[in-house]
Structure formats: structure tokens, C-alpha cells
Design an enzyme around this catalytic site. Structure first.
Site, PDB file in Angstrom:
ATOM      1  N   GLY A 130      24.221  65.798 -37.788  1.00 36.27           N
ATOM      2  CA  GLY A 130      23.052  65.658 -37.443  1.00 36.27           C
ATOM      3  C   GLY A 130      22.368  66.856 -37.352  1.00 36.27           C
ATOM      4  O   GLY A 130      22.599  67.614 -38.406  1.00 36.27           O
ATOM      5  N   SER A 131      21.365  67.288 -36.615  1.00 36.44           N
ATOM      6  CA  SER A 131      20.377  68.510 -36.958  1.00 36.44           C
ATOM      7  C   SER A 131      21.369  69.774 -36.549  1.00 36.44           C
ATOM      8  O   SER A 131      22.213  69.650 -35.483  1.00 36.44           O
ATOM      9  CB  SER A 131      19.243  68.623 -36.235  1.00 36.44           C
ATOM     10  OG  SER A 131      19.296  68.070 -34.826  1.00 36.44           O
ATOM     11  N   GLY A 159      23.426  70.197 -33.150  1.00 41.86           N
ATOM     12  CA  GLY A 159      24.976  70.789 -33.439  1.00 41.86           C
ATOM     13  C   GLY A 159      25.311  71.938 -32.646  1.00 41.86           C
ATOM     14  O   GLY A 159      26.491  71.947 -32.329  1.00 41.86           O
ATOM     15  N   GLU A 170      28.424  68.692 -39.052  1.00 43.07           N
ATOM     16  CA  GLU A 170      27.744  68.834 -40.442  1.00 43.07           C
ATOM     17  C   GLU A 170      26.362  68.597 -40.121  1.00 43.07           C
ATOM     18  O   GLU A 170      25.736  67.558 -39.414  1.00 43.07           O
ATOM     19  CB  GLU A 170      28.205  67.240 -41.048  1.00 43.07           C
ATOM     20  CG  GLU A 170      29.541  67.152 -41.466  1.00 43.07           C
ATOM     21  CD  GLU A 170      29.890  68.020 -42.666  1.00 43.07           C
ATOM     22  OE1 GLU A 170      29.004  68.721 -43.132  1.00 43.07           O
ATOM     23  OE2 GLU A 170      31.360  67.926 -43.138  1.00 43.07           O
ATOM     24  N   CYS A 220      20.711  65.212 -45.801  1.00 48.86           N
ATOM     25  CA  CYS A 220      21.001  66.513 -45.930  1.00 48.86           C
ATOM     26  C   CYS A 220      21.097  67.202 -46.925  1.00 48.86           C
ATOM     27  O   CYS A 220      20.874  68.772 -47.148  1.00 48.86           O
ATOM     28  CB  CYS A 220      22.429  66.536 -45.028  1.00 48.86           C
ATOM     29  SG  CYS A 220      23.652  65.537 -45.863  1.00 48.86           S
ATOM     30  N   GLU A 275      14.078  73.290 -42.907  1.00 45.07           N
ATOM     31  CA  GLU A 275      14.523  71.989 -43.303  1.00 45.07           C
ATOM     32  C   GLU A 275      13.357  71.143 -42.752  1.00 45.07           C
ATOM     33  O   GLU A 275      12.981  71.053 -41.529  1.00 45.07           O
ATOM     34  CB  GLU A 275      15.912  71.443 -42.624  1.00 45.07           C
ATOM     35  CG  GLU A 275      16.107  70.069 -43.200  1.00 45.07           C
ATOM     36  CD  GLU A 275      17.146  69.753 -42.564  1.00 45.07           C
ATOM     37  OE1 GLU A 275      17.479  69.366 -41.277  1.00 45.07           O
ATOM     38  OE2 GLU A 275      18.174  68.958 -43.271  1.00 45.07           O
ATOM     39  N   LYS A 283      28.882  56.987 -30.789  1.00 44.03           N
ATOM     40  CA  LYS A 283      27.425  56.915 -30.369  1.00 44.03           C
ATOM     41  C   LYS A 283      26.441  56.910 -31.770  1.00 44.03           C
ATOM     42  O   LYS A 283      26.413  58.113 -31.975  1.00 44.03           O
ATOM     43  CB  LYS A 283      27.051  58.176 -29.409  1.00 44.03           C
ATOM     44  CG  LYS A 283      26.052  57.803 -28.277  1.00 44.03           C
ATOM     45  CD  LYS A 283      24.694  57.648 -28.908  1.00 44.03           C
ATOM     46  CE  LYS A 283      24.018  58.988 -29.373  1.00 44.03           C
ATOM     47  NZ  LYS A 283      22.678  58.540 -30.018  1.00 44.03           N
TER      48      LYS A 283
HETATM   49  P1  NAD Z   1      19.669  64.683 -34.443  1.00 38.82           P
HETATM   50  O1  NAD Z   1      20.412  66.002 -34.366  1.00 38.82           O
HETATM   51  O2  NAD Z   1      18.324  64.677 -33.769  1.00 38.82           O
HETATM   52  O3  NAD Z   1      20.537  63.256 -33.836  1.00 38.82           O
HETATM   53  C1  NAD Z   1      21.820  63.159 -34.644  1.00 38.82           C
HETATM   54  C2  NAD Z   1      22.655  62.324 -33.284  1.00 38.82           C
HETATM   55  O4  NAD Z   1      22.898  63.396 -32.222  1.00 38.82           O
HETATM   56  C3  NAD Z   1      22.036  61.238 -32.825  1.00 38.82           C
HETATM   57  O5  NAD Z   1      22.986  60.283 -32.567  1.00 38.82           O
HETATM   58  C4  NAD Z   1      21.439  61.703 -31.394  1.00 38.82           C
HETATM   59  O6  NAD Z   1      21.100  60.670 -30.730  1.00 38.82           O
HETATM   60  C5  NAD Z   1      22.622  62.664 -31.052  1.00 38.82           C
HETATM   61  N1  NAD Z   1      22.026  63.610 -30.079  1.00 38.82           N
HETATM   62  C6  NAD Z   1      20.670  64.203 -29.659  1.00 38.82           C
HETATM   63  N2  NAD Z   1      20.693  65.040 -28.800  1.00 38.82           N
HETATM   64  C7  NAD Z   1      22.102  64.826 -28.448  1.00 38.82           C
HETATM   65  C8  NAD Z   1      22.652  65.659 -27.196  1.00 38.82           C
HETATM   66  N3  NAD Z   1      22.064  66.652 -26.661  1.00 38.82           N
HETATM   67  N4  NAD Z   1      24.264  65.652 -27.246  1.00 38.82           N
HETATM   68  C9  NAD Z   1      24.869  64.873 -28.013  1.00 38.82           C
HETATM   69  N5  NAD Z   1      24.104  64.112 -28.785  1.00 38.82           N
HETATM   70  C10 NAD Z   1      23.009  64.208 -29.195  1.00 38.82           C
HETATM   71  O7  NAD Z   1      19.810  64.507 -36.025  1.00 38.82           O
HETATM   72  P2  NAD Z   1      18.996  63.239 -36.710  1.00 38.82           P
HETATM   73  O8  NAD Z   1      17.634  63.400 -36.676  1.00 38.82           O
HETATM   74  O9  NAD Z   1      19.664  61.926 -36.403  1.00 38.82           O
HETATM   75  O10 NAD Z   1      19.460  63.616 -38.466  1.00 38.82           O
HETATM   76  C11 NAD Z   1      18.982  64.401 -39.111  1.00 38.82           C
HETATM   77  C12 NAD Z   1      19.657  65.621 -39.324  1.00 38.82           C
HETATM   78  O11 NAD Z   1      20.872  65.204 -39.611  1.00 38.82           O
HETATM   79  C13 NAD Z   1      19.116  66.432 -40.397  1.00 38.82           C
HETATM   80  O12 NAD Z   1      19.120  67.856 -39.849  1.00 38.82           O
HETATM   81  C14 NAD Z   1      20.231  66.505 -41.572  1.00 38.82           C
HETATM   82  O13 NAD Z   1      20.103  67.575 -42.471  1.00 38.82           O
HETATM   83  C15 NAD Z   1      21.219  66.277 -40.671  1.00 38.82           C
HETATM   84  N6  NAD Z   1      22.365  65.533 -41.438  1.00 38.82           N
HETATM   85  C16 NAD Z   1      23.388  66.414 -41.958  1.00 38.82           C
HETATM   86  C17 NAD Z   1      24.281  65.966 -42.865  1.00 38.82           C
HETATM   87  C18 NAD Z   1      25.684  66.628 -43.373  1.00 38.82           C
HETATM   88  O14 NAD Z   1      26.312  66.053 -43.858  1.00 38.82           O
HETATM   89  N7  NAD Z   1      25.637  67.985 -43.250  1.00 38.82           N
HETATM   90  C19 NAD Z   1      24.276  64.630 -43.179  1.00 38.82           C
HETATM   91  C20 NAD Z   1      23.263  63.682 -42.731  1.00 38.82           C
HETATM   92  C21 NAD Z   1      22.251  63.957 -41.922  1.00 38.82           C
END
Ligand code: NAD
Length: 522
Positions: A233-234, A238, A255, A289, A390, A180
Site C-alpha cells: 500500500g502507500s 506502511g 511494498e 506502484c 507519488e 484484510k
Molecule cells: P493504502 O495505504 O491507503 O491502503 C492499503 C491497505 O492498507 C488497505 O487495505 C487499507 O485498508 C489498509 N490500511 C489503511 N490504513 C491502515 C492502518 N492504519 N493499519 C493497517 N492497514 C491499513 O494504499 P492504497 O491506496 O490501497 O494503494 C495505493 C498505494 O499502494 C500506492 O502508494 C502504491 O504505490 C502502493 N502500491 C505498492 C505496490 C508495490 O508493490 N510497491 C503495489 C501496489 C500498490
């Protein structure tokens, strides 16, 4: 130059077929540099679509797990070859949907290429172990076994690199996949999966459902037939993913966010440090990130560093990432722009000194997109929110310090632990930093960004639950009498991951004296 054929209407890919969302609903993928440009329309999937995708992956697993790994590798190898051929078109598509400059999206695609070749090679290296037994006439060994269906959830900032970090290791180990991708960048995953199909991936082995997190991500995480989840993701999301996996003890790889720091000592090569801070802080408009959103500078060189850094940042060219002159692209969407603007106000209210930027960039064509000026706050106190939270945008906080110990304290007093860097010519300080910085990754004389796929990558604290840049596995179990033993754990589907390597596309930005990397093995 030919462009990738991109139909405006896209469908989920389930059980080898392109299908509409059962809800019949859809969402738009728009160009953040020019939001009047519609890049594509994608299905807004829900639980039912996820169920269909998991069923398909479960059915396909029965055969895929038995295909010899070197044969699986041949498919990946063919996919890598196609990725190489289409690199430029894929990068252009990515810039259109995500905004970062072409030089960066080429690096993102290159990461997918590197990972795909790398995992193809791993197809002949899925080693187990033979170990001596303590009993006579007993042989002990372990073999690798896949977990089953793995659920992958990805963010938008590395639209092809991160899906490839997750898909390729899962496949080579014999798992099947439901992915997804982020709702802001579905096209790049579409392109990647299209290539896997062309490379000959059997039906059902990879399935894609597009949609919003709560409607399509959450059901994937919770699905009882999903054996493991890998999420990037965030931290906020997470935490939700982790909690959703806990009741069934589902392996879950996370991550998440970062608040990374560059420490500039008084003996640093300032030119090198300034270039590092520019690209660490403002590359991908700060939406990495690993972005260096904090730069701590020794007071002896603080004034000089600040003046030169500010001058350099004022000269950065903001614009559409498709323009070869552009150095800083837009933010991903309006929400992200609002977040950045909110943090600029927070910084001002905390009495940090705004030195550069601080506004939405909207002159001329920039008004068509979600652009923000690269922004520097000076004289920031470590406890301020702009030094703790962040922001995920082009905002860098400069923090003065007096001593190495103080710099370490500043660095470690955040809830995240992904990447840190120190600029110094003192080898003792460099080694102490490697030892005492509480991050998964430490660089010396290089910015906080830019890793290589064959190295471990991962964060501590609220950033993640361990490095996974390897295919090693936990110790084996054994059975008596030399029978084959199956110890089947494949941690988080063996996800190997990394941020993009310094590829030819971006290498020049980091060229300097004395650059070397250190990766802490978590
Ligand atoms: P996000 O958490 O908003 O979304 C990430 C993914 O999770 C998306 O596909 C989203 O649709 C999905 N998602 C959202 N709500 C969900 C739920 N309730 N259940 C399951 N999936 C859900 O993050 P973003 O805005 O897409 O990305 C930015 C964040 O990602 C920043 O915090 C960044 O630091 C982090 N990031 C971390 C790394 C790493 O390797 N540590 C790498 C890239 C990005």
C-alpha cells in the site's frame, strides 16, 4: 456467457463460515466508472472480528503445518484450475469494482493463476540444506518451517494479483492466513477465497475480514498471535504498519509507493520509447506502484519525443473498462480523483507546462464516474513536487536533460526506489544504468511496468524493505549428533511477489525491437 454469481451482501469468512461483522455495520463497493452501480455490500469489521479470524487461523495452523507440502500443493493446483475456468468472469467482476480495462483485469487474474500454479509447484521444492560441519560425527542441516498465522493487507490496484502473491506462498509454506483486502476492491478477494474453498482448503486456513484500514487492518497488524505481516500500500500506511510491528520484532514485509522514471537517450528507438511511456505512464490510469510518472528525455530528441508522445496520448480512448474499445479507465474513487486534480493545480502553480489533459473527463457517460484526462506536463524541473511525489494517477512529468550523468541524478533524486527504465542502443549506457539506478527493478528498452512472477520484485528507499520473490531462506542453525535442526525463519511468510507478467492479454503493447529486462537482485 455465465457471470459469477455475486450476492450483493457479502460476509467475512472466518473459521470456514460466512459471518456478519460483529458490529453489524457494512460498507459499499461501487463501480468507479459508474458510481450509481452498487457492486456489493461488505461487512465493516473491527477488532472483535479480527480476533475471531486470528483465533481460527491459529487453531487451523496446528494441522495445516503438518500436512505434507505436496498435499497442500494439490489444493493450490485445483484452485489454479478453477481460476483458469473462471478467468473471464473474474476479470469482469474486477473491472466493475476497480475500473481498469478488461485487457488489464484479465492480466491481473492471469497473475493469480500463474502464482497459484507456481506455488503449487513449490510444494515439491521446499528444499532445506545439508552443510558440512566443522566437527567430527556431527551432521548439520536446515529445514523449512512455517511461521504461524500471517496477516496480509492489500491495496486496490491489483485486486486479485496482490492477494494471490501473498496468500499462495504463505499457504504452500504451511502458514495460515488472515487477509484484510482494500475497502475499494473486496469482491476480487471474495472471489479468490471462494475458489480456494471450492478447491478444498481446510477450515480456518484462510480467513477474510473486510473493512477500513484503521478499524480492521491496524488490529490485525498489532495482534500478538500474528507471527508476520505482509503489507502492500502507500508509504504513509506502511510506516504505520512498520512501527506497529516493531515493539514485538514481528517480521514485516513492506511494498509501498513509487516515483518511477523512464530515461530516453538520444540514440533510443523513439517509437518504442513512446509506446513504453504511454503504457508505463497511463496504463491502469497511472495507478500502479511501477507507473512511469516521470519521463526524462535527452534534449537532442526532446522536442520530437514530446510532439509524438503528446499526439499519441491525445488519441487514448477513455471509458468504462467493460467496453473493449476503452484504453484508459476511471480512477478508483473520488478521493483519488481529487488528489490528481490537486496535483494538476500544483504543477501549474510550479510553472510546469501543461501540454495534454489537465481536467476531469466528464463528457457524456464519463460524468457518471471518476475519470480524468491523461495529462502531460513538459519542461518539468526535477525539484518540482509533481516530479517528486507519488500522484498515483494519469499524470506524466517530462524532464529534459543534457547528459547521461544528469539523467541518473534526476532518476535517483527521489525518496522512492521501485522501478526505472532506460531506452538506449548503447550497451555501455544500459549496463551503467542497471548498476547505478537506485531502484529494485531496472528495465532496458521496456517500460517500468510488467514483471514476471519467477523474478525478484521489490523496492529500495521509501518503497520497501527488500525483494521477496523467492523462497530461499536465511542460513541454518545446526544441532550436534545429526539431530534434526529447525531453523524456522521464513521471511515475511515467504511472500513471493511481483507485478503482473506480460501475459498474452497485454503482450502486444510492448512488442518492439530490442526489448529485454534486467532485474536487480536485492
Ligand atoms: P493504502 O495505504 O491507503 O491502503 C492499503 C491497505 O492498507 C488497505 O487495505 C487499507 O485498508 C489498509 N490500511 C489503511 N490504513 C491502515 C492502518 N492504519 N493499519 C493497517 N492497514 C491499513 O494504499 P492504497 O491506496 O490501497 O494503494 C495505493 C498505494 O499502494 C500506492 O502508494 C502504491 O504505490 C502502493 N502500491 C505498492 C505496490 C508495490 O508493490 N510497491 C503495489 C501496489 C500498490
Amino acid at each position: 456467457m455465465a457471470t459469477v454469481a455475486v450476492p450483493k451482501f457479502h460476509k467475512n469468512f472466518i473459521n470456514g463460515e460466512w459471518v456478519e461483522a460483529r458490529s453489524g455495520r457494512s460498507f459499499e463497493d461501487r463501480n468507479p466508472a459508474n458510481f450509481s452501480e452498487l457492486v456489493g455490500i461488505f461487512p465493516a469489521s473491527t477488532q472483535q472480528d479480527v480476533n475471531d479470524a486470528v483465533d481460527a487461523a491459529k487453531w487451523a495452523f496446528a494441522k495445516w503445518r503438518l500436512m505434507p507440502a505436496p498435499r497442500r500443493a494439490e489444493i493450490l493446483y485445483r484452485a489454479a484450475e478453477i481460476l483458469v475456468k473462471r478467468k473471464e468472469d473474474l476479470a469482469r467482476d474486477m473491472t466493475r469494482e476497480m475500473g481498469k480495462p478488461l485487457s488489464e483485469t484479465r492480466g491481473d487474474v492471469q497473475e493469480a493463476i500463474d502464482m497459484t500454479y507456481y506455488m503449487a509447484g513449490e510444494g515439491r521444492r521446499l528444499f532445506g540444506q545439508t552443510v558440512p560441519s566443522e566437527l567430527p560425527n556431527k551432521s548439520a542441516m536446515s529445514v523449512r518451517d512455517p511461521l504461524g498465522v500471517v496477516g496480509l493487507i492489500t491495496p486496490w490496484n491489483f485486486p486479485m494479483a496482490i492477494p494471490s502473491w501473498k496468500i499462495m506462498p504463505a499457504l504452500i509454506c504451511g502458514n495460515t492466513v488472515v487477509i484484510k483486502p482494500a475497502e475499494d476492491t473486496p469482491l476480487s478477494t471474495h472471489n479468490l477465497v471462494q475458489i480456494l474453498i471450492e478447491a478444498g482448503l481446510p477450515v480456518g486456513v484462510v480467513n477474510v475480514v473486510y473493512g477500513m484500514g484503521p478499524e480492521s487492518g491496524a488490529p490485525l497488524v498489532a495482534h500478538e498471535d500474528v507471527a508476520a505481516v505482509s503489507f502492500t500500500g502507500s508509504t504513509e500506511t506502511g510506516r504505520f504498519v512498520s512501527q506497529a510491528c516493531a515493539p514485538s520484532f514481528k517480521p514485516c514485509h513492506l511494498e509501498m509507493g513509487g516515483k518511477n522514471i523512464i530515461i530516453v537517450m538520444d540514440d533510443a528507438n523513439l517509437e518504442l520509447a513512446i509506446e513504453g511511456a504511454v503504457w508505463g505512464g497511463f496504463g491502469t490510469s497511472g495507478q500502479r506502484c511501477t507507473a512511469a510518472s516521470r519521463v526524462a528525455v535527452h534534449k537532442k530528441v526532446y522536442r520530437e519525443f514530446l510532439d509524438r508522445f503528446a499526439q499519441r496520448v491525445r488519441s487514448l480512448r477513455i471509458g468504462d473498462g467493460l467496453d473493449p474499445e476503452t484504453e484508459i479507465g476511471p480512477l478508483i474513487n473520488e478521493t483519488q480523483l481529487q488528489t490528481v486534480m490537486k496535483y494538476v493545480e500544483i504543477g501549474k502553480s510550479e510553472l510546469a507546462r501543461l501540454v495534454v489533459g489537465g481536467h476531469r473527463a466528464e463528457s457524456g457517460n464519463l460524468a457518471k464516474g471518476w475519470f480524468h484526462e491523461p495529462t502531460i506536463f513538459a519542461d518539468v524541473h526535477p525539484a518540482m513536487r509533481i516530479a517528486q511525489e507519488e500522484i498515483f494517477g494519469p499524470v506524466v512529468a517530462l524532464l529534459p536533460f543534457d547528459s547521461f550523468d544528469e539523467a541518473l541524478d534526476i532518476a535517483n533524486q527521489v525518496k522512492y526506489g521501485l522501478s526505472a527504465s532506460i531506452y538506449t542502443r548503447d550497451v555501455n549506457q544500459a549496463y551503467r544504468a542497471m548498476r547505478d539506478l537506485e531502484t529494485g527493478i531496472v528495465y532496458v528498452n521496456a517500460p517500468t511496468i510488467g514483471a514476471e512472477i519467477q523474478l525478484p520484485f521489490g523496492g529500495t528507499k521509501n518503497t520497501g524493505n527488500g525483494a521477496t520473490a523467492r523462497l530461499e531462506r536465511p542460513p541454518s542453525t545446526s544441532t550436534p549428533n545429526g539431530r534434526r535442526s529447525i531453523s524456522t525463519t521464513q521471511t515475511a511468510c515467504s511472500v513471493r511477489r511481483s507485478i503482473p507478467p506480460i501475459t498474452a492479454d497485454r503482450k502486444n503493447r510492448f512488442v518492439g525491437l530490442d526489448v529485454f529486462f534486467c532485474f536487480r537482485d536485492l
